[in-house]
Design an enzyme around this catalytic site. Structure first.
Site, short mmCIF file in Angstrom:
data_model
loop_
_atom_site.label_atom_id
_atom_site.label_comp_id
_atom_site.label_asym_id
_atom_site.label_seq_id
_atom_site.Cartn_x
_atom_site.Cartn_y
_atom_site.Cartn_z
N GLY A 144 35.49 42.31 36.09
CA GLY A 144 36.68 42.76 35.52
C GLY A 144 36.27 44.09 34.90
O GLY A 144 35.07 44.44 35.00
N THR A 148 38.82 49.09 29.06
CA THR A 148 39.09 50.37 28.83
C THR A 148 37.74 51.00 28.50
O THR A 148 37.85 52.20 29.01
CB THR A 148 40.15 50.48 27.33
OG1 THR A 148 39.35 49.72 26.24
CG2 THR A 148 41.29 49.92 27.48
N LYS A 204 32.99 47.52 32.08
CA LYS A 204 33.14 46.79 33.25
C LYS A 204 32.16 45.56 33.00
O LYS A 204 31.00 45.60 32.50
CB LYS A 204 32.71 47.73 34.49
CG LYS A 204 33.61 48.89 34.70
CD LYS A 204 33.20 49.59 36.10
CE LYS A 204 34.32 50.85 36.13
NZ LYS A 204 33.73 51.56 37.37
N VAL A 205 32.65 44.50 33.71
CA VAL A 205 31.88 43.41 33.80
C VAL A 205 31.36 42.77 35.18
O VAL A 205 32.24 42.79 35.90
CB VAL A 205 32.48 42.21 32.92
CG1 VAL A 205 31.53 40.81 32.75
CG2 VAL A 205 32.86 42.37 31.60
N LYS A 236 28.04 42.77 30.88
CA LYS A 236 29.11 43.81 30.46
C LYS A 236 28.55 45.30 30.52
O LYS A 236 27.42 45.37 29.66
CB LYS A 236 30.03 43.51 29.21
CG LYS A 236 30.68 44.26 28.61
CD LYS A 236 31.31 44.19 27.22
CE LYS A 236 32.51 42.98 27.37
NZ LYS A 236 32.99 42.76 26.09
N ASP A 254 42.21 36.55 17.93
CA ASP A 254 42.97 36.84 19.08
C ASP A 254 42.79 35.42 20.02
O ASP A 254 42.54 35.64 21.25
CB ASP A 254 42.43 37.98 19.75
CG ASP A 254 43.37 38.72 20.86
OD1 ASP A 254 44.53 37.99 20.84
OD2 ASP A 254 42.97 39.34 21.79
#
Length: 439
Positions: free
Chosen positions: A29, A32, A35-36, A51, A145
Site C-alpha cells: 500500500g 501520502t 509506502k508499506v 512501512k 478514526d
C-alpha cells in the site's frame, strides 16, 4: 547514506534486504508520505509489514512529523492480541523503517462491502473491537478514526485494530481536559467532534464502534445522505432506522451507543456487561511485557562496586532532540522515564531509597544498582510497582531509568510527573527530551 539494497528497493526491485535482517518484497500500500511493503524476517521466516518513510518528505512538515512519532509511540504502548503489533523501528540517515505485524486477511471493510454479516460473526468482531479499544483507553489512548477500513482480519478470523495516525494521548488535551482537533471519517465521527467545543476521545471512540456494529449487522451505514449537512443533522438527532433482521438485544445496545449526548452515551464497561455482548465472549489473553512479579528479597544483597555501563550511543539517541527515532523506539526502553545526573551511583541509590520511603512505597528489592519499589494502595490495575536502574556512562555522568513493572500506565505517568521529578530535582542534570540542563 542509502545502502545499495535500499536504493534497489525504492527504484522498483522486487526484493531487498535491509539491515541484514528483513527481506522486503511487494508493495502492499501507499500513503501520502510512506509506502508499506511485505517483508520477511530472515532469521525466523516470520511475515511482517514494513512501512518506509522518507525523512525528507516529513521533516519540514511539523504536524506530519508529530503524527508519525505519536503513531509509533502509541503502538508501542498498546500491545494487545486485537491490535496490530509493532515489531521494531529502524532508521538510516534518510529513511525510517517501521516493522509491524503482517495481517494476511485484509480489511474488515471488504467483508462488509459484500453484504451484512451473520449476527454471531458481527458479535465476535465487535467483542474483539471493544476489548482492544478498552485496552487503549486504559493506556490513555483514543484512536479517533475507528472504521472498518482500519480494522484488519488475520488468517484465523480475528480482528486487529490498525492505523493509529490520528490517535491522541493525554498530553494533547487542553486545560479543560478535552481534545479539540477535528479529525476522523465523516460517517463514523461522533457529533460532539463536529460541535468544535471540545470532546472526550474515549466517548467518541464508543460512538464510532456503535456505527461499526450497525454496519456489520446491516451491510450499510446508519447515517447516510448525499448532502453532508443533512447527514450531520441526522447524526445530531440520532435519526436512523433498524432493518427488520436486527435482534431486539442488538437494537437495544446500539440505541444506547448512538446517543448524541456523550454524557448519556453508554460506556465500555456497561457495553461489555450487556447480554447481547456477553454471548460467547472470551476475554483475550494479554501478555503485558511490563508485568513483573515483585518478591521480598530473601537476604541483603551487596551491590556491585559499579553499575552497568550504559552505551553512550543510547544516551545520545534517547536524549537528543529532533527527528531521531533510534533511541526512542529501542525495544528494551519501554515507557520509561530517563534522566542523567552528575551524582555518584551510591549517592543516587540513597536518594532513591529516600524517595521510596517518602512516598510510602516499600522497597521490594535493591541489588546491583537496581531498586524495585511497590506502592501500598491498589490502583486501577493493582499496586503500582516501579523499577529504577542506575547506569554509568562516564566517571562523572550517570543515567537513571524508571520503568513500570506492574500497575496502570496512567498512574505510573502521574507518579513520574508529580512525585519523582519534584523529589529528585536536586540530583537531576537533565530529563529525557529536555534541552535545559542544570549548571
Amino acid at each position: 547514506m542509502e545502502t545499495q539494497s535500499e536504493h534497489h528497493l525504492l527504484n522498483g526491485a522486487c526484493r531487498s534486504v535491509i539491515f541484514g535482517k528483513y527481506e522486503m518484497g511487494r508493495l502492499l500500500g501507499q500513503g501520502t508520505f510512506a509506502k508499506v511493503y511485505y517483508g520477511r524476517n530472515l532469521e525466523t521466516s516470520e511475515s511482517v509489514a514494513i512501512k518506509v518513510i522518507h525523512k525528507d518528505h516529513v521533516v519540514k512538515k511539523e504536524a506530519m512529523m508529530d503524527q508519525i512519532q505519536r503513531e509509533i509511540s502509541v503502538m508501542r504502548l498498546v500491545k494487545h492480541p486485537n491490535i496490530v503489533e509493532l515489531k521494531e523501528v529502524m532508521a538510516t540517515k534518510h529513511k525510517i523503517f517501521v516493522v509491524m505485524e503482517y495481517v494476511k486477511g485484509g480489511e474488515l471493510f471488504d467483508k462488509v462491502a459484500k453484504g451484512r454479516l451473520k449476527e454471531e460473526t458481527a458479535r465476535k468482531y465487535f467483542q474483539q473491537l471493544m476489548s482492544a479499544v478498552d485496552f487503549c483507553h486504559s493506556r490513555g489512548v483514543s484512536h479517533r478514526d475507528l472504521k472498518p477500513e482500519n480494522l484488519l482480519v488475520d488468517e484465523n478470523g480475528d480482528l486487529k485494530v490498525s492505523d493509529f495516525g490520528l490517535s491522541a494521548l493525554p498530553e494533547q488535551q487542553r486545560n479543560d481536559g478535552l481534545l479539540h482537533t477535528q479529525c476522523g471519517t465523516p460517517a463514523y465521527v461522533a457529533p460532539e467532534v463536529l460541535r468544535k467545543k471540545g470532546y472526550d476521545g474515549s466517548k467518541t471512540d464508543v460512538w464510532s464502534c456503535g456505527v461499526i456494529l450497525y454496519a456489520l449487522l446491516a451491510g450499510f451505514l446508519p447515517f447516510q445522505d448525499e448532502n453532508m449537512m443533512t447527514m450531520y443533522r441526522k447524526m445530531f438527532k440520532s435519526q436512523f432506522e433498524f432493518p427488520p433482521w436486527f435482534s431486539p438485544e442488538s437494537k437495544r445496545l446500539i440505541s444506547k451507543i448512538l446517543v448524541p449526548d456523550p454524557d448519556r452515551r453508554i460506556k465500555i464497561p456497561a457495553i461489555m456487561r450487556a447480554p447481547w455482548f456477553l454471548k460467547g465472549f472470551k476475554s483475550p489473553i494479554q501478555d503485558d511485557p511490563n508485568q513483573e512479579e515483585i518478591k521480598e528479597p530473601d537476604s541483603q544483597i551487596t551491590p556491585k562496586s559499579s553499575p552497568p555501563f550504559f552505551n553512550a550511543f543510547e544516551l545520545i539517541s534517547s536524549m537528543a532532540s529532533g527527528f531521531d527515532l533510534s533511541g526512542l523506539f529501542e525495544t528494551r526502553r519501554n515507557s520509561g522515564s530517563l534522566f542523567t545526573s552528575k551524582c555518584s551511583p551510591p549517592d543516587i541509590l540513597v536518594k532513591l531509597e529516600s524517595l521510596a520511603k517518602k512516598l510510602n512505597f516499600r522497597i521490594a528489592c535493591a541489588k546491583e544498582f537496581k531498586v524495585k519499589m511497590q506502592g501500598n494502595s491498589d490502583g486501577r490495575k493493582g499496586k503500582l510497582s516501579v523499577t529504577a536502574e542506575v547506569f554509568e556512562v562516564a566517571p562523572e555522568v550517570t543515567v537513571v531509568e524508571f520503568s513500570k513493572s506492574a500497575g496502570d500506565t496512567l498512574e505510573y505517568r502521574k507518579f513520574c510527573d508529580e512525585d519523582v521529578r519534584p523529589a529528585l530535582k536536586d540530583i537531576v542534570w537533565t530529563w529525557q527530551g529536555e534541552s535545559n540542563c542544570q549548571s
